[in-house]
Every structure is written in structure tokens, then in C-alpha cells.
Design an enzyme around this catalytic site. Structure first.
Site, PDB file in Angstrom:
ATOM      1  N   SER A   1     -17.157  -0.963   2.955  1.00  0.00           N
ATOM      2  CA  SER A   1     -15.777  -0.790   3.731  1.00  0.00           C
ATOM      3  C   SER A   1     -15.923   0.815   4.502  1.00  0.00           C
ATOM      4  O   SER A   1     -17.064   1.265   4.273  1.00  0.00           O
ATOM      5  CB  SER A   1     -14.580  -0.967   2.798  1.00  0.00           C
ATOM      6  OG  SER A   1     -13.427  -1.075   3.771  1.00  0.00           O
ATOM      7  N   ASN A   2     -14.872   1.257   4.773  1.00  0.00           N
ATOM      8  CA  ASN A   2     -14.894   2.566   5.418  1.00  0.00           C
ATOM      9  C   ASN A   2     -13.570   3.083   5.263  1.00  0.00           C
ATOM     10  O   ASN A   2     -12.400   2.629   4.573  1.00  0.00           O
ATOM     11  CB  ASN A   2     -15.050   2.685   6.996  1.00  0.00           C
ATOM     12  CG  ASN A   2     -14.068   1.477   7.727  1.00  0.00           C
ATOM     13  OD1 ASN A   2     -12.749   1.749   7.642  1.00  0.00           O
ATOM     14  ND2 ASN A   2     -14.711   0.470   8.253  1.00  0.00           N
ATOM     15  N   ARG A   3     -13.178   4.463   5.484  1.00  0.00           N
ATOM     16  CA  ARG A   3     -12.089   5.022   5.238  1.00  0.00           C
ATOM     17  C   ARG A   3     -10.900   5.055   5.923  1.00  0.00           C
ATOM     18  O   ARG A   3      -9.801   5.486   5.748  1.00  0.00           O
ATOM     19  CB  ARG A   3     -12.407   6.532   5.116  1.00  0.00           C
ATOM     20  CG  ARG A   3     -13.061   7.020   4.084  1.00  0.00           C
ATOM     21  CD  ARG A   3     -13.623   8.435   4.145  1.00  0.00           C
ATOM     22  NE  ARG A   3     -12.638   9.300   4.717  1.00  0.00           N
ATOM     23  CZ  ARG A   3     -12.576  10.508   5.522  1.00  0.00           C
ATOM     24  NH1 ARG A   3     -13.967  10.644   5.826  1.00  0.00           N
ATOM     25  NH2 ARG A   3     -11.587  11.146   5.943  1.00  0.00           N
TER      26      ARG A   3
ATOM     27  N   ALA B   1     -10.999  -0.562  12.448  1.00  0.00           N
ATOM     28  CA  ALA B   1     -12.346  -0.065  12.125  1.00  0.00           C
ATOM     29  C   ALA B   1     -13.238  -1.150  11.351  1.00  0.00           C
ATOM     30  O   ALA B   1     -13.529  -1.344  10.310  1.00  0.00           O
ATOM     31  CB  ALA B   1     -12.272   1.192  11.018  1.00  0.00           C
TER      32      ALA B   1
END
Ligand code: C5P
Length: 216
Positions: A21-23, A88
């Protein structure tokens, strides 16, 4: 106006307990949804996993993976005047998902990744709809955003520098540059995401009006 907004990160499963995943916190997209509702617009929000309360008077569609977000956007696109692709979305996902938890062996483990389908690039052209992309960049922000504007067929792109710790992803503040197809740019200097969101909603609505009145 009828808005369709995507928010948050996606989660790409590796096995039943792990994911990539991402932030992304979803704060910018949720602030845009709030601002659009406050200005009297209609909002459908397609959201990856975030820790934020649902904006009032908004239909929230919860998704997890890039594939689920792809399908949800296509399902809800019809009749929407402004699409804001703030999510995102993961650019890559594991090439295969292990049905069982991958065991630790003590040696190196290589994960094979495959590109996800690009949602923006997959959209049918429609004069009625304004398409807004986002570009989170750590370097050469405007150059990279300009490339994405063309490659992804967006009417405008909102670029932000996510290299600074106090601005961009996860933060309550942001500073953005908006790039239009005709080469025009607008900057909104550092401010709380709620303030930026209000400005962005106005800019999107003006751009949609202009798009409709343009002859070509
Ligand atoms: O290429 P990059 O991921 O930086 O592009 C960002 C923009 O493209 C965002 O608006 C994001 O929502 C969108 N995107 C997409 N489909 C993907 C990946 C990103 O629509 N698979």
C-alpha cells in the site's frame, strides 16, 4: 454539479495477511468532498481504506484494491460532471496472490509485481465530463505532472510535492500547482487542506463551465 471523487490508498494483497500500500491518508479527497457538499454539489466518494468519518450527505463506496477501484469508477461514472481522481491508486500489484500465508525461510524472497490497470487512461472520452488527475511527486513536480496531464488525458492535474514532511501525504496541510491543458498554471500556496479544497472545488466548477462553452 455531480462530482465523483476517489480517495485514499489501495491495498494490493500478497497473501491472506499481507498487502502492498502507500501513505495516502485520504484527507485531501475527503476535504474536497466536504467542500463540494458545502457548496451545494452532489458527491459520490469511492474510497480506499482510510481512518476518516464519511462526509455528510455523500454516497461512500468502499473499495480495497486498484481493480475494485477501477470497477467502482466505471460503475459510477455515468452522469457525473466532474471526476476527481485524488486516490493514490497502486501502480503495481503482486503478479499472483498466495492463497496461504507465505512462510519465513531465512533466505531472500522475491515478489513479482505487475502493473495495475490505469483508471484515468481507461476512461471513455466525454465532452460533458471534466477529468481531474492528481500527481504526487518527490522531484521535478511540474515536469512530471505535465507529462501525466497528456498521458492520462486529463483536463487538469493537481500536482503536489510529497517530499516535504509537513505538506502533502498524511499531513493536514498542502501546497498545490494546478496545470491546465492550454499551458495555464495556478498555484495555491501552503494552507490547510480544507482551505485548498474550497479553492479547488471552485476551480473545477469554472473549468467544467469553460469546457462546455468552448467551441472545439
Ligand atoms: O502515475 P501516477 O500513479 O502517479 O498518476 C497519478 C494519477 O493517476 C492520480 O490521479 C491517480 O488517481 C491516477 N491513477 C489511476 N490509475 C492507476 C494509477 C493512478 O487512475 N492505476
Amino acid at each position: 454539479m455531480r462530482f465523483l471523487i476517489t480517495a485514499g490508498p489501495t491495498r494490493e494483497p500478497i497473501d491472506p495477511v499481507r498487502y502492498l500500500s502507500n501513505r495516502s491518508s485520504g484527507k485531501m479527497a475527503y476535504a474536497i468532498a466536504d467542500a463540494a457538499i458545502a457548496a451545494g454539489h452532489d458527491v459520490v466518494l469511492i474510497s480506499g481504506p482510510v481512518n476518516l468519518p464519511a462526509p455528510r450527505d455523500t454516497q461512500v463506496v468502499a473499495v480495497a484494491t486498484a481493480d475494485e477501484m477501477f470497477d467502482a469508477v466505471h460503475r459510477h461514472l455515468d452522469g457525473r460532471d466532474i471526476l476527481v481522481m485524488c486516490a493514490a491508486v497502486a501502480d503495481y500489484k503482486p503478479a499472483s496472490v498466495s492463497p496461504q500465508k507465505i512462510k519465513k525461510t531465512g533466505s531472500d524472497l522475491t515478489l513479482e509485481l505487475t502493473p495495475t490497470r490505469d483508471i484515468l487512461a481507461s476512461l471513455p472520452q466525454d465532452r460533458q465530463r471534466l477529468v481531474v488527475g492528481f500527481a504526487a511527486e518527490t522531484n521535478d513536480v511540474e515536469i512530471n505532472a505535465k507529462k501525466k496531464l497528456r498521458a492520462k488525458n486529463c483536463d487538469l492535474i493537481v500536482a503536489n510535492d510529497v517530499s516535504a514532511r509537513d505538506s502533502g501525504m498524511e499531513s493536514d496541510e498542502n501546497a498545490v500547482t494546478i496545470l491546465f491543458r492550454d499551458g495555464e498554471t495556478k498555484k495555491i500556496s501552503r494552507a490547510p487542506k480544507k482551505i485548498i479544497a474550497r479553492e479547488l472545488v471552485k476551480i473545477f466548477c469554472d473549468a467544467r463551465e469553460k469546457r462546455l462553452t468552448k467551441k472545439t
